[in-house]
Design a protein around this motif. Structure first.
Motif, mmCIF file in Angstrom:
data_model
loop_
_atom_site.group_PDB
_atom_site.id
_atom_site.type_symbol
_atom_site.label_atom_id
_atom_site.label_comp_id
_atom_site.label_asym_id
_atom_site.label_seq_id
_atom_site.Cartn_x
_atom_site.Cartn_y
_atom_site.Cartn_z
ATOM 1 N N GLY A 88 67.500 6.921 38.096
ATOM 2 C CA GLY A 88 68.211 6.910 36.817
ATOM 3 C C GLY A 88 68.433 5.486 36.362
ATOM 4 N N PHE A 89 69.643 5.178 35.927
ATOM 5 C CA PHE A 89 69.935 3.836 35.440
ATOM 6 C C PHE A 89 71.090 3.264 36.245
ATOM 7 C CE2 PHE A 89 67.394 5.459 32.158
ATOM 8 C CZ PHE A 89 66.891 4.385 31.461
ATOM 9 N N LYS A 90 70.928 2.019 36.693
ATOM 10 C CA LYS A 90 71.993 1.353 37.444
ATOM 11 C C LYS A 90 72.345 0.064 36.730
ATOM 12 C CE LYS A 90 70.813 2.677 42.153
ATOM 13 N NZ LYS A 90 70.043 2.239 43.309
ATOM 14 N N LEU A 91 73.593 -0.369 36.858
ATOM 15 C CA LEU A 91 73.956 -1.673 36.309
ATOM 16 C C LEU A 91 73.327 -2.756 37.174
ATOM 17 C CD1 LEU A 91 77.717 -1.162 35.443
ATOM 18 C CD2 LEU A 91 75.762 -1.215 33.902
ATOM 19 N N SER A 132 77.866 4.088 30.378
ATOM 20 C CA SER A 132 76.571 4.128 29.703
ATOM 21 C C SER A 132 75.436 4.302 30.713
ATOM 22 C CB SER A 132 76.382 2.841 28.898
ATOM 23 O OG SER A 132 75.160 2.883 28.234
ATOM 24 N N ALA A 133 75.488 3.521 31.804
ATOM 25 C CA ALA A 133 74.436 3.634 32.826
ATOM 26 C C ALA A 133 74.396 5.054 33.398
ATOM 27 C CB ALA A 133 74.671 2.613 33.928
ATOM 28 N N PHE A 134 75.584 5.617 33.644
ATOM 29 C CA PHE A 134 75.671 6.936 34.265
ATOM 30 C C PHE A 134 75.164 8.032 33.322
ATOM 31 C CE2 PHE A 134 78.222 10.692 35.597
ATOM 32 C CZ PHE A 134 77.689 10.827 36.865
ATOM 33 N N VAL A 135 75.658 7.989 32.089
ATOM 34 C CA VAL A 135 75.329 9.053 31.130
ATOM 35 C C VAL A 135 73.863 8.959 30.691
ATOM 36 C CG1 VAL A 135 75.816 9.874 28.789
ATOM 37 C CG2 VAL A 135 77.695 9.402 30.359
ATOM 38 N N VAL A 136 73.392 7.752 30.439
ATOM 39 C CA VAL A 136 71.990 7.617 30.029
ATOM 40 C C VAL A 136 71.059 8.089 31.150
ATOM 41 C CG1 VAL A 136 70.186 5.956 29.361
ATOM 42 C CG2 VAL A 136 72.446 5.830 28.319
#
Ligand SMILES: NC(=O)c1ccc[n+]([C@@H]2O[C@H](COP(=O)([O-])OP(=O)(O)OC[C@H]3O[C@@H](n4cnc5c(N)ncnc54)[C@H](OP(=O)(O)O)[C@@H]3O)[C@@H](O)[C@H]2O)c1
Length: 216
Positions: A100-103, A187-191
């Protein structure tokens, strides 16, 4: 209001287009004049294509529509001019990966404030895709689209709240700039969920159902 936009990509066009249509004066600064001209033309309503330095000088309020990796260079070069200004930070430090997306970095908004100590930084508009900000829809399932704002300067937060209202959005003050790290993490979590095909909105009940027992 005079708004300087740094960057000529999707967020510059999405937010700049709405503000120009609402009657604000826009100067859009980019690395190359061809990119600035293309973005200013896309924004329309008399938006001016400028250099980055000219857009920084022009804006009473400045939108940083840049990748996080470009911020340090741009902010350091224009620190003096930006001191005292309201800076809108819409950035996300995403590192897309298989999960997914991580900071990829510590909170960006706080780093911006540390790089330009006199600037009045407001975190806003990072939660949703440029297409949503550019789109005509402002109410989903009967609920006005809400924009959380995080900042330490009440006047700057009020300025950005007004700019959100100009886009027919519902601004919500969401705490000081330190809380921007939660906006960035959200944002990272939801995206990540959206990219995996899940309905992130279904994680949350409406407000009236959010608590089993109402607080006194
Ligand atoms: N797109 C979205 O849906 C979305 C949503 C929420 C938040 N965000 C965040 O908003 C920020 C901007 O995103 P975007 O989608 O608009 O990006 P984008 O379409 O890739 O545009 C980025 C712009 O920044 C410019 N740029 C890069 N390095 C620069 C430098 N050193 N000096 C001056 N300009 C430089 C690029 O210039 P060139 O044209 O010369 O390459 C380009 O015009 C990012 O931090 C992103 O995470 C994006």
């Amino acid at each position: 209001m005079r708004i300087g936009i740094i960057g000529a990509g999707q967020m510059a066009r999405a937010l700049g287009g709405g503000w120009a249509a609402a009657g604000h004066e826009i100067a859009l600064g980019a690395r190359t004049s061809a990119r600035a001209e293309a973005a200013a033309a896309a924004i329309g309503h008399g938006a001016k294509a400028t250099t980055v330095a000219e857009a920084v000088a022009f804006g009473e309020t400045t939108l940083l529509a840049l990748p996080v990796s470009a911020l340090e260079e741009v902010l350091t070069e224009h620190r003096e001019t930006l001191t005292g200004r309201t800076l809108i930070d819409c950035t996300n430090a995403f590192a897309p990966d298989a999960g997914g997306f991580k900071l990829s970095e510590p909170a960006v908004a706080e780093r911006i404030a540390a790089t330009v100590p006199g600037a009045r930084v407001v975190k806003a508009f990072n939660l949703l895709a440029a297409e949503v900000w550019a789109g005509p829809e402002r109410v989903f399932e009967g609920r006005p689209l809400t924009v959380p704002l995080c900042g330490d300067d009440a006047e700057a937060v009020a300025t950005v709240a007004g700019l959100a209202e100009d886009l027919k959005l519902r601004p919500v003050p969401a705490g000081d700039l330190a809380r921007a790290r939660y906006l960035e993490a959200t944002s990272a979590f939801v995206v990540g969920l959206w990219f995996a095909g899940h309905d992130a909105r279904a994680m949350f009940p409406p407000l009236e159902s959010a608590f089993a027992v109402a607080d006194d």
